[in-house]
Design an enzyme around this catalytic site. Structure first.
Site, mmCIF file in Angstrom:
data_model
loop_
_atom_site.group_PDB
_atom_site.id
_atom_site.type_symbol
_atom_site.label_atom_id
_atom_site.label_comp_id
_atom_site.label_asym_id
_atom_site.label_seq_id
_atom_site.Cartn_x
_atom_site.Cartn_y
_atom_site.Cartn_z
ATOM 1 N N GLU A 499 0.831 -1.203 0.000
ATOM 2 C CA GLU A 499 0.000 0.000 0.000
ATOM 3 C C GLU A 499 0.872 1.261 0.000
ATOM 4 O OE1 GLU A 499 -2.872 0.603 -0.726
ATOM 5 O OE2 GLU A 499 -3.466 2.472 0.222
ATOM 6 N N LYS A 503 0.667 4.046 -2.976
ATOM 7 C CA LYS A 503 0.377 5.468 -2.714
ATOM 8 C C LYS A 503 1.454 6.331 -3.360
ATOM 9 C CE LYS A 503 -2.887 5.244 -1.869
ATOM 10 N NZ LYS A 503 -3.861 4.225 -1.575
HETATM 11 C C1 AGP Z 1 -6.284 3.459 -4.559
HETATM 12 O O1 AGP Z 1 -5.463 4.475 -4.094
HETATM 13 C C2 AGP Z 1 -6.465 3.462 -6.004
HETATM 14 N N1 AGP Z 1 -6.938 4.692 -6.476
HETATM 15 C C3 AGP Z 1 -7.109 2.237 -6.618
HETATM 16 O O2 AGP Z 1 -6.138 1.235 -6.567
HETATM 17 C C4 AGP Z 1 -8.414 1.686 -6.009
HETATM 18 O O3 AGP Z 1 -8.168 1.163 -4.750
HETATM 19 C C5 AGP Z 1 -8.980 0.608 -6.946
HETATM 20 O O4 AGP Z 1 -9.298 1.186 -8.170
HETATM 21 C C6 AGP Z 1 -10.182 -0.101 -6.380
HETATM 22 O O5 AGP Z 1 -11.236 0.794 -6.171
HETATM 23 P P1 AGP Z 1 -12.507 0.362 -5.333
HETATM 24 O O6 AGP Z 1 -12.084 0.177 -3.930
HETATM 25 O O7 AGP Z 1 -13.482 1.482 -5.516
HETATM 26 O O8 AGP Z 1 -13.003 -0.926 -5.929
#
Ligand code: AGP
Length: 627
Positions: A499, A503
């Protein structure tokens, strides 16, 4: 992806559309456009890039139209250029369409329309829609009928909104597996991909369902199914507050959302932990009120979790907890992979979809396919679907048997922060509930974990109060020259390394990889030199010494070492790490929720110092509603 918004009523539509698009811009920001209807004309204005370009174009125009549609785009078919921006018009420019989703059979439809001498102005899949509607309008005078006939020709997942110069009192919208919400005001009605776009105007909303088409007029809303049968639906009133979607003095939404995490954890605890449950009283009820029925929880042999991105990282922590605390074998898959290589079917399996938005196309499709492939099997193989989501009204909530609502409040920053922490809390609650039901660990242990969770909000506050300045200062060292980072962690904190790396990548555009610390020596260690900082998540517990050894191995290769650890082993940590991000003392089992916070802050400050668009990083969108 993409955001659509529509308005019909008594106010000037342009301002409402633009402010709606502003709130939807997190869904995509490659281009934006609006189309309004006034004096028998469609007036369409579009601009490449972010919304301020469109705003600039509109600055010196006067437009009193009281009906219109708008769109903010995340490019799928066709480059992010103005000619590909929505709305798309028909040949005589009297009909305008915005779309969110993908029309999978657009090439076939386009060829058919080209053979009828229709000229296309864009490379998008969407442009077939206005041309098809126009074709059907020649057979019938009804815009609604023409749209219904058009929809019957479309394949894919989409939400559309349509206006026509000849129908100044009619806005028609339809939904097929892409989100669309309707808003009800006094003599005015709204539609949008996400309720945040219409929250400043009304809190009375209705989620259009798949296969529904709605006709919005100044007098009201009529809803039909795609075959034309009238539907009876009732709006509901949200308890959301428009202030929740303001920055409230923070420079970026992401920073505000990081600071909201203590409150989010408190809300989760207040919502789900049973305050009367005391381990030493041998209670005959669960410590956690998730409302899960026995058909979802009894006799489980296997849990499979499907998710994407940050939600997938929360799922990995969930796997650790479900196996180590509840004792249930658990697998975690990327939803996008699971769709096309599903695992062998195991009896008595609980399938969990994790998605903050509740609209991620891959996650929804993976769960739907799981339901479908088990549908005709005997009862013990039937799908049991549970969602962990921050959107109780989302698509995933509609297809699952039950949801765990993470109650994090709306998250606007594209980089997930508070929703990750809330999802992780959801897994703690589920593991504790199942552990109690199965008596996989003694009650006193459950009590200890709950006591630890209760400290989390104040412990996050301590990190924010005591570490913020130091982390910001440290961030300055990585804003130039550094092109790669490595994150390492083990056990329950390996997902935190993942994670932390995600980020950093998504908001600072610095390449970052995460490895289980013990894997470094099997290859990635070759990358290390004094230009590749290594962040080690070294929380005291079962693998602490191992992580420290792995960190030392990195240091021996000249890497600058940043440690996330507690003050407990301060001397050893000072000896090992060049920089320390200190978190409060915490049990290893609960440590991920604390360890992630300094990593969120570090990424945030690196990106902010670099002057990047923290809340809307390039190429990304908050809600990934395409495959
Ligand atoms: C997280 O920082 C991202 N922007 C991305 O990985 C996100 O977690 C992923 O697209 C899943 O989204 P959701 O939780 O709305 O399914």
């Amino acid at each position: 992806m993409c955001g659509i918004v529509g308005y019909i009523g008594t106010q000037a539509a342009t301002d409402i559309l633009i402010s709606g698009l502003e709130r939807l811009e997190y869904r995509g920001y490659d281009s934006a456009g609006i189309a309004t209807v006034e004096e028998g004309q469609v007036n369409c204005v579009k601009a490449k890039g972010k919304l301020f370009n469109l705003r600039e174009k509109l600055e010196h125009t006067i437009n009193h139209a009281q009906i219109g549609i708008g769109h903010t785009r995340w490019a799928t078919h066709g480059k992010p250029e103005e000619h590909n921006a929505h709305p798309h018009l028909n040949t005589d420019r009297r009909l305008a369409v915005v779309q969110n989703g993908i029309i999978e059979n657009y090439l076939e439809l386009k060829e058919e329309l080209i053979s009828k001498k229709i000229e296309f102005r864009s490379e998008t899949d969407t442009e077939v829609i206005p041309h098809l509607i126009t074709q059907f309008l020649t057979d019938s005078n009804s815009l609604m009928t023409a749209i219904q006939k058009t929809i019957a020709r479309l394949e894919g997942a989409f939400a559309i909104a349509v206006v026509h110069a000849d129908n100044p009192y009619e806005l028609i919208v339809a939904r097929q597996q892409a989100p669309l919400v309707l808003g009800f005001g006094q003599g005015e009605f709204f539609c949008a991909s996400d309720m945040t776009a219409i929250l400043p105007h009304t809190r009375t909303i209705l989620n259009l369902e798949n296969g529904e088409i709605a006709r919005l007029t100044p007098l009201g809303v009529e809803i039909y199914d795609f075959e034309g049968a009238r539907m009876s639906r009732f709006p509901r009133t949200l308890d959301w507050n428009p202030v929740q979607v303001e920055k409230q003095g923070f420079r970026h939404y992401m920073l505000k959302e990081i600071y909201e995490q203590p409150a989010v954890v408190r809300t989760c605890l207040d919502t789900y932990i049973n305050p009367n449950w005391h381990a030493d009283e041998n209670p005959d009820y669960s410590p956690v009120n998730l409302g899960l029925t026995p058909n979802l929880t009894d006799n489980l042999e296997h849990i499979q979790v499907l998710a994407c991105g940050t939600s997938w990282h929360a799922a990995l922590i969930g796997k650790y907890l479900l196996e180590q605390v509840a004792g249930i074998p658990t697998t975690v898959d990327y939803a996008s992979e699971f769709r096309y290589s599903p695992k062998p079917i195991i009896s008595n399996t609980l399938t969990i979809g994790v998605t903050q938005s509740g609209e991620t196309a891959d996650t929804i499709a993976a769960l739907e396919s799981e339901r479908a492939r088990r549908a005709d099997l005997e009862p013990k193989f039937q799908a049991k679907l549970l969602a962990i989501t921050n959107r109780a009204e989302s698509s995933i909530a509609q297809i699952c048997d039950r949801i765990i609502d993470t109650h994090a409040g709306i998250e606007i920053g594209v980089a997930a922060t508070k929703t990750f922490v809330a999802q992780t809390m959801g897994f703690y609650f589920l593991s504790l509930d199942l552990a109690y039901r199965r008596q996989s660990v003694p009650n006193y242990k459950i009590g200890e974990i709950i006591a630890g969770l209760r400290h989390i909000p104040s412990q996050i506050e301590t990190i924010l109060d005591t570490q913020a300045d130091a982390i910001e200062e440290l961030a300055h060292d990585f804003t130039t020259e550094i092109e790669d980072f490595i994150f390492i962690g083990r056990g329950i904190n390996f997902p935190i390394a993942l994670e932390g790396a995600l980020k950093l990548k998504e908001i600072s555009y610095i390449h970052a990889e995460a490895y289980p610390a013990g894997e470094m020596k099997h290859g990635p260690i070759a990358l290390l030199d004094n230009k590749v900082p290594v962040v080690a998540v070294a929380m005291p517990g079962s693998v602490y010494d191992k992580v420290i050894s792995n960190a030392q191995e990195a240091k021996a290769r000249d890497a600058r070492l940043i440690g996330v650890t507690t003050a407990m082993n301060a001397t050893e940590a000072a000896h090992t790490f060049d920089d320390i991000l200190t978190v409060p003392e915490v049990d290893e089992l609960i440590s991920p929720i604390l360890a992630v916070v300094p990593l969120q802050m570090l990424s945030y400050h690196i990106a902010a110092i670099k002057g990047l668009d923290v809340d809307q990083p390039r190429n990304l969108a908050k809600s990934v509603t395409v495959e």
